[in-house]
Design a protein around this motif. Sequence first.
Motif, short mmCIF file in Angstrom:
data_model
loop_
_atom_site.label_atom_id
_atom_site.label_comp_id
_atom_site.label_asym_id
_atom_site.label_seq_id
_atom_site.Cartn_x
_atom_site.Cartn_y
_atom_site.Cartn_z
N GLN A 154 35.17 47.27 49.61
CA GLN A 154 35.43 46.92 51.01
C GLN A 154 35.20 45.42 51.24
OE1 GLN A 154 36.57 48.97 53.28
NE2 GLN A 154 36.44 50.88 52.12
N MET A 155 34.17 44.89 50.60
CA MET A 155 33.90 43.46 50.74
C MET A 155 34.99 42.63 50.07
SD MET A 155 30.99 43.36 52.38
CE MET A 155 30.32 41.74 52.10
N ALA A 156 35.44 43.09 48.91
CA ALA A 156 36.44 42.32 48.15
C ALA A 156 37.77 42.25 48.89
CB ALA A 156 36.63 42.94 46.77
N LYS A 157 38.11 43.30 49.62
CA LYS A 157 39.39 43.31 50.35
C LYS A 157 39.46 42.21 51.40
CE LYS A 157 40.11 48.30 49.84
NZ LYS A 157 40.12 49.60 50.55
N LEU A 158 38.32 41.76 51.86
CA LEU A 158 38.31 40.72 52.88
C LEU A 158 38.79 39.37 52.32
CD1 LEU A 158 34.94 41.55 54.64
CD2 LEU A 158 37.24 42.13 55.39
N TYR A 159 38.89 39.27 51.01
CA TYR A 159 39.38 38.03 50.41
C TYR A 159 40.85 37.78 50.77
CZ TYR A 159 40.60 34.52 46.92
OH TYR A 159 41.04 33.37 46.30
N VAL A 160 41.57 38.85 51.07
CA VAL A 160 42.99 38.71 51.44
C VAL A 160 43.17 38.94 52.93
CG1 VAL A 160 43.91 39.26 49.17
CG2 VAL A 160 43.37 41.12 50.75
N PRO A 198 41.14 32.96 58.11
CA PRO A 198 40.53 32.05 57.12
C PRO A 198 39.00 32.07 57.16
CG PRO A 198 42.30 30.95 58.32
CD PRO A 198 42.05 32.25 59.01
N ALA A 199 38.42 32.24 58.35
CA ALA A 199 36.96 32.25 58.45
C ALA A 199 36.37 33.44 57.69
CB ALA A 199 36.55 32.31 59.93
N ILE A 200 37.03 34.59 57.78
CA ILE A 200 36.56 35.77 57.06
C ILE A 200 36.70 35.55 55.56
CG2 ILE A 200 37.06 38.20 56.59
CD1 ILE A 200 37.64 38.57 59.52
N VAL A 201 37.79 34.94 55.16
CA VAL A 201 38.00 34.65 53.73
C VAL A 201 36.90 33.72 53.22
CG1 VAL A 201 39.55 33.60 52.05
CG2 VAL A 201 40.49 35.02 53.87
N ASP A 202 36.57 32.70 53.99
CA ASP A 202 35.51 31.77 53.58
C ASP A 202 34.17 32.48 53.46
OD1 ASP A 202 37.28 29.68 53.48
OD2 ASP A 202 36.85 28.95 55.49
N MET A 203 33.88 33.36 54.42
CA MET A 203 32.61 34.10 54.35
C MET A 203 32.59 35.04 53.14
SD MET A 203 31.39 35.01 58.22
CE MET A 203 32.96 35.49 58.90
N CYS A 204 33.77 35.61 52.83
CA CYS A 204 33.86 36.48 51.66
C CYS A 204 33.59 35.69 50.37
CB CYS A 204 35.25 37.13 51.61
SG CYS A 204 35.51 38.19 50.19
N LYS A 264 50.21 42.59 45.27
CA LYS A 264 49.92 41.16 45.28
C LYS A 264 48.47 40.91 45.70
CE LYS A 264 51.29 36.84 47.54
NZ LYS A 264 52.13 36.24 48.60
N ASP A 265 48.01 41.60 46.74
CA ASP A 265 46.64 41.44 47.20
C ASP A 265 45.65 41.93 46.14
OD1 ASP A 265 47.66 40.46 49.50
OD2 ASP A 265 47.28 42.23 50.73
N PHE A 266 45.99 43.02 45.47
CA PHE A 266 45.13 43.55 44.41
C PHE A 266 44.92 42.49 43.32
CE2 PHE A 266 44.91 45.51 40.18
CZ PHE A 266 43.76 46.28 40.31
N LYS A 267 46.00 41.83 42.91
CA LYS A 267 45.91 40.83 41.85
C LYS A 267 45.11 39.61 42.31
CE LYS A 267 50.12 42.09 39.36
NZ LYS A 267 51.45 41.64 38.89
N GLU A 268 45.29 39.20 43.56
CA GLU A 268 44.53 38.05 44.07
C GLU A 268 43.04 38.34 44.09
OE1 GLU A 268 45.81 36.37 47.72
OE2 GLU A 268 47.91 36.27 47.16
#
Length: 1150
Positions: A1011-1017, A1021-1027, A1061-1065
């Motif tokens: 669940q945490m890793a999914k926030l990378y995509v 942008p703020a959520i991505v940075d926190m992730c 695509k999100d899975f690979k990122e």
Amino acid sequence: MIVDFNLSEAVTTFPDEYDNYEFDSNLGDPKTILGEITDVLAVRPSGILDDEVWEPLQDLTHCYRTLPNGVKYQLVYLITNSLATQIERETRSALQEGEVENFDTQKKILQLYGYLLYVLLYNFGKEDADPKNNELKTHIKKTNDLIESCLGTVSMLLSLRLSLLFQTTPEHNMFVGNLFLNPINALLENQYRAKEGNIKMYSFKVICLAVKYHGQASHMHNAIIQHLTYFPHLSPMMAELLQVLTDHYEFPQLTDGILKDVSAKKFNENDTTGPKSISAFLIKLSEMSPLTMMNQMSSISELLDSNSFTLRCAVVECVGNIISTLAKSQEEYDQHKDSAGDYISLLEERLLDANPFVRSRALQGLIKLTQMQVKFVNRRLRWTKLAVRHLEDRSGLVRRNAIKFLSHLIMSHPYSAINDERLEYEAWNGKLELLTEKLKELQPDIFDDEEENDEEENDEEEKEDEGEDENEEPTDGDEEKMDEDKIDEEKIDEDKIDEDKIVEEDEAAASASSDPSHTSAVHRLFLTWQIYKDCTTFIQLLEKSADLCCELLHSKSKIEVIEVMSYFVLLDAYGISNSAKGIKQMLHLVWMKGSNDEGNQVVDKLIECYESLYLNGPPTDTMLQKATRIAKSLVEITYGASMADLASLEKLIGEFYEKQLIGEDVVNVLWNIFRQQSDSRESRRGSIIVLGMLALANYEISLKGLDLILDIGLDPKSDDWILTSFSCIALRRAIPAKAGTTYRMAKEDETVEKLTTILLKYTTDGQWFGMAEEALNSIYAISAHPDDVATNLLREKTRAVFGEQEDESDQVVELSQLLFLIGHIGLKTVIYLEKCEAEFKKKKIVAENKKNKQDNELDMIGGTNEDDFSDAVQAIKEKELLYGEKSLLAQYVPLVKEVVSHQEEYNDSRLQRQAILCMCKMMCISPRFCESNLGLLLSVMENSDDPIVRSNAVLGLGDMAVCFNSIIDTNKNYLYERLQDPDLMVQRTCLMTVTFLILAGQVKVKGQLAQMAKLYVNEDPAIVDMCKLFFTELATKDNAIYNGFMDMYSGLTADDQLPEKDFKEIIKFVVPFIQKDRHKQQLASKLYQRLLKADSEEAWHQAAFVIREVIPRQDTIGASRRDKESAKGKLYNEILETIGKGFENPEQRE
């Protein structure tokens, strides 16, 4: 009897017999023998031909290493002085006057003396010359002088026309090459001897004379190549030698030959010493003789195809040195303009080299060019684009050099010649638009060609983005543009231009279209327009660089962060508008201070930057002017600042105060700003904010302005709740940090009364709640009996809520305020109890230290009051505050439950938000209350339509996890579900909460890592940075990411809604955090089992992709070659072979 001597045989035999030579003591005392020989040679140096002189002299020289030091020194002086005397007395005159009948005799003498010098130089090369050897320090110094004497004599000898004596080439080569050059080269191989300046200078002179006048170029060519291959310390020295030979002896042929051979040299992949040695040689030579090296650049450039990045770095640096030399004067540059253009293009091409060190060297080469007399105006915009591009480079080293490059481009920009203004886009663009309108009036079609050029440039940029070759042939439009740029360069290099005057003159010239000066005027105006256009483009690129550098402030490299901070200060000095964004973000680096030097350097640099930006001023300012300017600057920093910004600013201002950068004068000015009604609201707020921050470092600052805080900050008639809120903070800090519960502040009763008054005030302004929190905090910090004050406060507010109300909406507002007060007073009461408990324990420890041993033993038998007190406090928190019959807070519990449980009936958003917040605070007081009401809270968190209510519930749940971990642990999945909440604010709140809980060890993360890793995509942008921050910090825990990787992988593959695509990122982001080879190998093995058992093609491809990311790239290429027999190599080969076969359906498998 005349000596019978064969030079060739002697030179060949000596090295083999070197260790066997020992002086025969039966022959007598060596000092006596040497004295007798000296008597002969002092009068007649040619006496060496006598066998009686030669034999003992040769024996002494052969046994040099075994002789006493005094005899050694005397022997060397005898041989060198005798040879020098022989040359001056007989040999030179015989050669000059052509006394052919004496040539054989002179030849024999020179051979004998030459051989003796050969033996001496050979011995010097073998001796230990380490200056660290204290026992030999005096001897080493003396022998260095002796070597200089020998080399001086050899140089005198080589200045003769020896070809008259040694007429055949073998003879000549034997005498000059074997006899002198070989031992001198061997001497230089001793790094301690070679470091001596005089020895090096004399050696160079001998070698240069031998090469220039005695045909020893081939001999030295081979020797230099050998030195470069096997003796790295000689690489710079050989470059110096070739420079002397080329510049002072006008013999460049040897340099050219060496460079050609070096360029064609091939190195083994595992050889690192060779490339380093050659690189050092090339770099040094390019620094000393750049023009000589330029002649062979066609050969040297072949090294750019080498696999060794060290050699490519060297070539790039050489190119930079050559161009820098050419650019030191305009005349020199004009003579080699075409070649210089090619070299600059080569540097630009190398910016795309695969190795970051090469890219960095290319940037460093370009940086040098910005400091030269030639300004390269026509290339500056391209350089700026390249530098901005490399701010996104993967390598921190390249990014740092890109920042330096941009800094030099800014400081040396040529646009100040036409306009002294700072690089503010609005100002330059405004004048550009004015010039555009004037030009269109004078010649409507003037911009048609320019638009075509812009289109062509855009097409080229698109091609570059698609990965096509950047070095294409220029189009016609590009050539025209280059011509214009050349004109720009000439234009800018002129004296400063008055742009307004140009416009006036051109308008006057254009008033009559038949005037011949019309075309000239338009041309001049167009050139001015072109300069302004280039400058606006330059400014836009700098603004883009500022945005990119904001991200680099979070770099792991502290050195890079320091470079970025300096860059933002520079941007601010030149007026780049969005530099303020980076300067504001820099503020948070104040927390980076740590135990290591790098962390301290960042904070020190931040203080230095902010000091230069906000504290420094003109040296002519008076003390009052300086204090006023500093105070206003500090106040302005608070404008629009978030709570995080203020927290960082508070820390920074504390550092300023500790370093005495903020004095009493500044504090007085801040109080004056706070006092004056004429100042804006923002100024007064900013002043009390800064004063509160300073009070944290020195409580007397707040105490000094206590009356002002009470009269202005806590004025009941004021409706500025933000000012009141920060006044409460400053008021609270008037109490010393180490003060106990018994400390009483001046004007305590008046202060508490005013705080109570503003808390009871009715208002619909939402800012009241933030103020109320700070006011309650101040009451509990200042009052002697905060529980009594809070009780009276709740009773008064309850009467106001449930008394007669004319308007129902007013009652809702009052009830919302009451609920807030209930919740926060409950929390502050618990904190107050804990503070009393801590104070009691502290006093008890002090009292116990005064008791005698007997009293302590009695306490141990009867139990301690400390335990009873702690049990009482715990009982009050768990059973009394929310459940006691006499507890006031307990009377409000049904009210809170009623409002929370019936959201449809009490549907006011303000009321619901405060009710859920109040309930969360109550649940943090008692574990019993928390457990009984947890279901209600989770239901509200799941079903509420208000994202603020859900966010408050998430925050409350996080606090409860800290207070009562066992209760919340079984329900933590409800918390993780909010990571996928439809509202971004709730997602951010949940991510911050979960991040804190996991990193603090309050919650164990397992399957929830997906669940945490999914926030990378995530789209925010703020959520991505926190992730990113979460995984970066999690990676520092003990193998946390490795331990949870397979659970995360299962969670990601089980989500059908997750795009491929999100899975690979996500996988590409997470895998690099797993650093240990052992962990990678184990993960590869586990994933391989998943791969073999995959039932669908999609699952098979997912497993194959992750395996490829997990297995290190070098292992995918070379594991089978380097590590065939290892378990890891076999495993990786087996996995890669299976993946290579592709997916097989389950029924096709064996």
